[in-house]
Design a protein around this motif. Structure first.
Motif, mmCIF file in Angstrom:
data_model
loop_
_atom_site.group_PDB
_atom_site.id
_atom_site.type_symbol
_atom_site.label_atom_id
_atom_site.label_comp_id
_atom_site.label_asym_id
_atom_site.label_seq_id
_atom_site.Cartn_x
_atom_site.Cartn_y
_atom_site.Cartn_z
ATOM 1 N N ALA A 1 9.734 5.763 1.781
ATOM 2 C CA ALA A 1 10.098 5.992 0.512
ATOM 3 C C ALA A 1 9.420 7.238 -0.075
ATOM 4 C CB ALA A 1 9.956 4.869 -0.246
ATOM 5 N N ASP A 2 10.203 7.947 -0.782
ATOM 6 C CA ASP A 2 9.552 9.150 -1.541
ATOM 7 C C ASP A 2 9.419 8.669 -3.052
ATOM 8 O OD1 ASP A 2 9.201 11.246 -2.751
ATOM 9 O OD2 ASP A 2 11.127 12.386 -2.222
ATOM 10 N N LEU A 3 8.171 8.377 -3.353
ATOM 11 C CA LEU A 3 8.241 7.611 -4.561
ATOM 12 C C LEU A 3 8.276 9.066 -5.636
ATOM 13 C CD1 LEU A 3 4.720 5.602 -4.073
ATOM 14 C CD2 LEU A 3 7.299 5.045 -3.984
ATOM 15 N N GLY A 4 8.629 9.990 -5.574
ATOM 16 C CA GLY A 4 8.774 11.045 -6.385
ATOM 17 C C GLY A 4 10.387 10.696 -6.998
ATOM 18 N N THR A 5 11.121 9.901 -6.202
ATOM 19 C CA THR A 5 12.547 9.708 -6.633
ATOM 20 C C THR A 5 12.790 8.021 -7.301
ATOM 21 O OG1 THR A 5 13.217 8.904 -4.491
ATOM 22 C CG2 THR A 5 13.242 11.414 -4.826
ATOM 23 N N GLU A 6 13.810 7.910 -8.007
ATOM 24 C CA GLU A 6 14.128 6.634 -8.486
ATOM 25 C C GLU A 6 14.365 5.581 -7.420
ATOM 26 O OE1 GLU A 6 14.194 5.151 -11.588
ATOM 27 O OE2 GLU A 6 13.060 7.139 -12.450
ATOM 28 N N ALA A 7 15.069 6.360 -6.332
ATOM 29 C CA ALA A 7 15.551 5.462 -5.070
ATOM 30 C C ALA A 7 14.274 5.277 -4.467
ATOM 31 C CB ALA A 7 16.575 6.159 -4.298
ATOM 32 N N GLY A 8 13.220 5.814 -4.198
ATOM 33 C CA GLY A 8 12.026 5.653 -3.493
ATOM 34 C C GLY A 8 11.333 4.453 -4.201
ATOM 35 N N VAL A 9 11.048 4.475 -5.383
ATOM 36 C CA VAL A 9 10.580 3.405 -6.006
ATOM 37 C C VAL A 9 11.259 1.845 -5.857
ATOM 38 C CG1 VAL A 9 9.470 2.605 -8.137
ATOM 39 C CG2 VAL A 9 9.296 4.980 -7.568
ATOM 40 N N ALA A 10 12.413 2.320 -6.056
ATOM 41 C CA ALA A 10 13.397 1.137 -5.732
ATOM 42 C C ALA A 10 13.378 0.460 -4.466
ATOM 43 C CB ALA A 10 14.883 1.261 -6.235
ATOM 44 N N ALA A 11 13.133 1.326 -3.521
ATOM 45 C CA ALA A 11 13.164 0.881 -2.189
ATOM 46 C C ALA A 11 11.892 0.138 -2.073
ATOM 47 C CB ALA A 11 13.274 2.020 -1.058
ATOM 48 N N VAL A 12 10.538 0.637 -2.353
ATOM 49 C CA VAL A 12 9.546 -0.265 -2.384
ATOM 50 C C VAL A 12 9.609 -1.527 -2.980
ATOM 51 C CG1 VAL A 12 6.999 -0.163 -2.887
ATOM 52 C CG2 VAL A 12 8.153 1.972 -2.185
ATOM 53 N N GLU A 13 10.306 -1.535 -4.223
ATOM 54 C CA GLU A 13 10.376 -2.911 -4.827
ATOM 55 C C GLU A 13 11.463 -3.642 -4.065
ATOM 56 O OE1 GLU A 13 9.965 -1.489 -9.660
ATOM 57 O OE2 GLU A 13 11.872 -1.163 -8.639
ATOM 58 N N GLY A 14 12.475 -3.254 -3.401
ATOM 59 C CA GLY A 14 13.372 -4.251 -2.802
ATOM 60 C C GLY A 14 12.774 -4.404 -1.758
ATOM 61 N N VAL B 1 0.597 -1.069 0.004
ATOM 62 C CA VAL B 1 0.075 -0.005 0.232
ATOM 63 C C VAL B 1 0.979 1.317 -0.239
ATOM 64 C CG1 VAL B 1 -1.915 1.114 1.285
ATOM 65 C CG2 VAL B 1 -1.617 -1.380 1.343
ATOM 66 N N THR B 2 0.854 2.084 -1.088
ATOM 67 C CA THR B 2 1.586 3.279 -0.946
ATOM 68 C C THR B 2 0.714 4.528 -0.305
ATOM 69 O OG1 THR B 2 0.661 4.066 -3.332
ATOM 70 C CG2 THR B 2 2.662 2.339 -3.040
ATOM 71 N N GLY B 3 1.367 5.422 -0.102
ATOM 72 C CA GLY B 3 0.709 6.360 0.697
ATOM 73 C C GLY B 3 0.023 6.091 1.920
ATOM 74 N N ALA B 4 0.628 5.356 2.489
ATOM 75 C CA ALA B 4 -0.225 4.712 3.681
ATOM 76 C C ALA B 4 -0.083 5.409 5.003
ATOM 77 C CB ALA B 4 0.422 3.084 3.960
ATOM 78 N N SER B 5 0.530 6.414 5.160
ATOM 79 C CA SER B 5 0.479 7.218 6.312
ATOM 80 C C SER B 5 -0.616 7.974 6.602
ATOM 81 C CB SER B 5 1.856 8.163 6.201
ATOM 82 O OG SER B 5 1.723 9.086 5.176
ATOM 83 N N SER B 6 -1.364 8.149 5.654
ATOM 84 C CA SER B 6 -2.401 9.082 6.123
ATOM 85 C C SER B 6 -3.615 8.919 5.009
ATOM 86 C CB SER B 6 -2.057 10.611 6.262
ATOM 87 O OG SER B 6 -1.762 11.016 5.047
ATOM 88 N N GLY B 7 -4.784 9.311 5.272
ATOM 89 C CA GLY B 7 -5.842 9.353 4.087
ATOM 90 C C GLY B 7 -6.231 8.140 3.501
ATOM 91 N N ILE B 8 -6.512 8.086 2.361
ATOM 92 C CA ILE B 8 -7.009 7.128 1.607
ATOM 93 C C ILE B 8 -5.989 5.701 1.643
ATOM 94 C CG2 ILE B 8 -7.438 5.944 -0.705
ATOM 95 C CD1 ILE B 8 -8.646 8.829 -1.249
ATOM 96 N N GLY B 9 -4.771 6.012 1.580
ATOM 97 C CA GLY B 9 -3.890 5.090 1.713
ATOM 98 C C GLY B 9 -3.828 4.228 3.115
ATOM 99 N N ARG B 10 -3.920 5.002 4.245
ATOM 100 C CA ARG B 10 -4.007 4.483 5.611
ATOM 101 C C ARG B 10 -5.282 3.704 5.662
ATOM 102 N NH1 ARG B 10 -2.029 5.955 10.937
ATOM 103 N NH2 ARG B 10 -3.702 5.139 12.315
ATOM 104 N N ALA B 11 -6.554 4.197 5.137
ATOM 105 C CA ALA B 11 -7.911 3.659 5.202
ATOM 106 C C ALA B 11 -7.619 2.300 4.625
ATOM 107 C CB ALA B 11 -8.898 4.569 4.710
ATOM 108 N N PHE B 12 -7.014 2.072 3.369
ATOM 109 C CA PHE B 12 -6.756 0.733 2.590
ATOM 110 C C PHE B 12 -5.834 0.005 3.466
ATOM 111 C CE2 PHE B 12 -7.766 2.827 -1.574
ATOM 112 C CZ PHE B 12 -8.542 1.725 -2.060
ATOM 113 N N ALA B 13 -5.024 0.552 3.960
ATOM 114 C CA ALA B 13 -4.162 -0.611 4.931
ATOM 115 C C ALA B 13 -4.915 -1.037 6.075
ATOM 116 C CB ALA B 13 -2.980 0.363 5.421
#
Length: 269
Positions: A72-85, A20-32
């Motif tokens: 992770a900051d999904l606005g960065t390549e490193a952030g997306v890679a962190a989620v994948e890894g 679940v991305t964006g899980a810290s608040s709002g819709i993402g948290r509700a999904f989690a």
């Protein structure tokens, strides 16, 4: 009214782990929280590690599930890679791509850096994660992908032109993948709500009136997974859709321009 899928079926099809991305608040948290209620273990990702850690512990204590935190900051390549890894060693059956933010106001008067940052989170990260996790789901023969669109993604929306364009991308991607991946055992649904009461309006500098709660988005979206291509959660969204649907596209653009113009009028005052 979409019938509710039995919990055992949901776990079998979309478990044991969900990202679940964006899980810290709002819709993402509700999904989690909703997925943990259904017995799924969750990989929680967003920028705010402390908020994720608090949520993870609450889900463990309340629902007895496992929860892994991947800041992770999904606005960065490193952030997306962190989620994948950070989820590579897990049997992931579901991706909920709910991270995103918006901008508003006249496009040419906006900060281009902000607009590109939004493009990276709302589009580039969604493409990368959907592609990567989608391949894993196809390999296991079952699973699901939930993409977060918006009511503004069905036509151009003046005074939120670029945000609407990012959501149009999400909408068309999800519609196509719904057809492509269904024969391979992977369900795809796009959730396209109207205004939702999260921190979105503050970030986008918009003044919203009536708005849905995050829970009002999550319930219908999970119920539609595997049953529909697109879901428009909430009575407010359905009313707005009913008013716009009979109009030709050019007229919808004008109507949405007036609506969004009212929400951003304070910027021009």
């Amino acid at each position: 009214m979409i019938p509710t899928r039995p919990m055992a079926d949901f776990q079998t099809t979309y478990g044991p782990w969900a990202v679940v991305t964006g899980a810290s608040s709002g819709i993402g948290r509700a999904f989690a929280e909703a997925l943990a209620t259904r017995g799924l273990n969750v990989v929680l990702t967003a920028r705010r590690e402390a908020a994720l850690a608090t949520l993870a512990e609450a889900l463990r204590q309340t629902h007895g599930v496992e929860a892994r935190v991947v800041p992770a900051d999904l606005g960065t390549e490193a952030g997306v890679a962190a989620v994948e890894g950070g989820s590579a060693d897990l049997d992931v059956g579901l991706l909920v791509a709910s991270a995103g933010f918006g901008t508003s106001g006249a496009f040419l008067e906006s900060d281009l850096g902000d607009e590109i940052a939004m493009l990276d989170v709302n589009v580039r990260a969604v493409a990368r994660l959907t592609h990567g996790v989608g391949r894993r789901l196809v390999a296991r023969g079952r699973g699901g992908i939930v993409l977060l669109g918006s009511l503004v993604g069905f036509q151009g929306t003046p005074f939120a032109a670029h945000y609407a364009a990012t959501k149009a991308y999400v909408q068309t991607l999800g519609e196509a993948l719904h057809v492509e991946l269904a024969p391979r055992g992977v369900d795809v649904v796009v959730s396209a709500p109207g205004p939702v009461d999260t921190g979105f309006a503050e970030v986008a500098d918009m003044q919203m009136g009536a708005a849905l709660t995050p829970d009002a988005v999550v319930g219908p979206t999970l119920a539609a997974l595997g049953r529909r291509q697109t879901v428009r959660p909430g009575l407010l969204t359905k009313v707005l859709t009913a008013g716009l649907s009979p109009l030709p596209r050019w007229a919808r653009v004008r109507v949405m321009g007036r609506v969004m113009g009212g929400m951003t009028e304070h910027q021009r005052a």
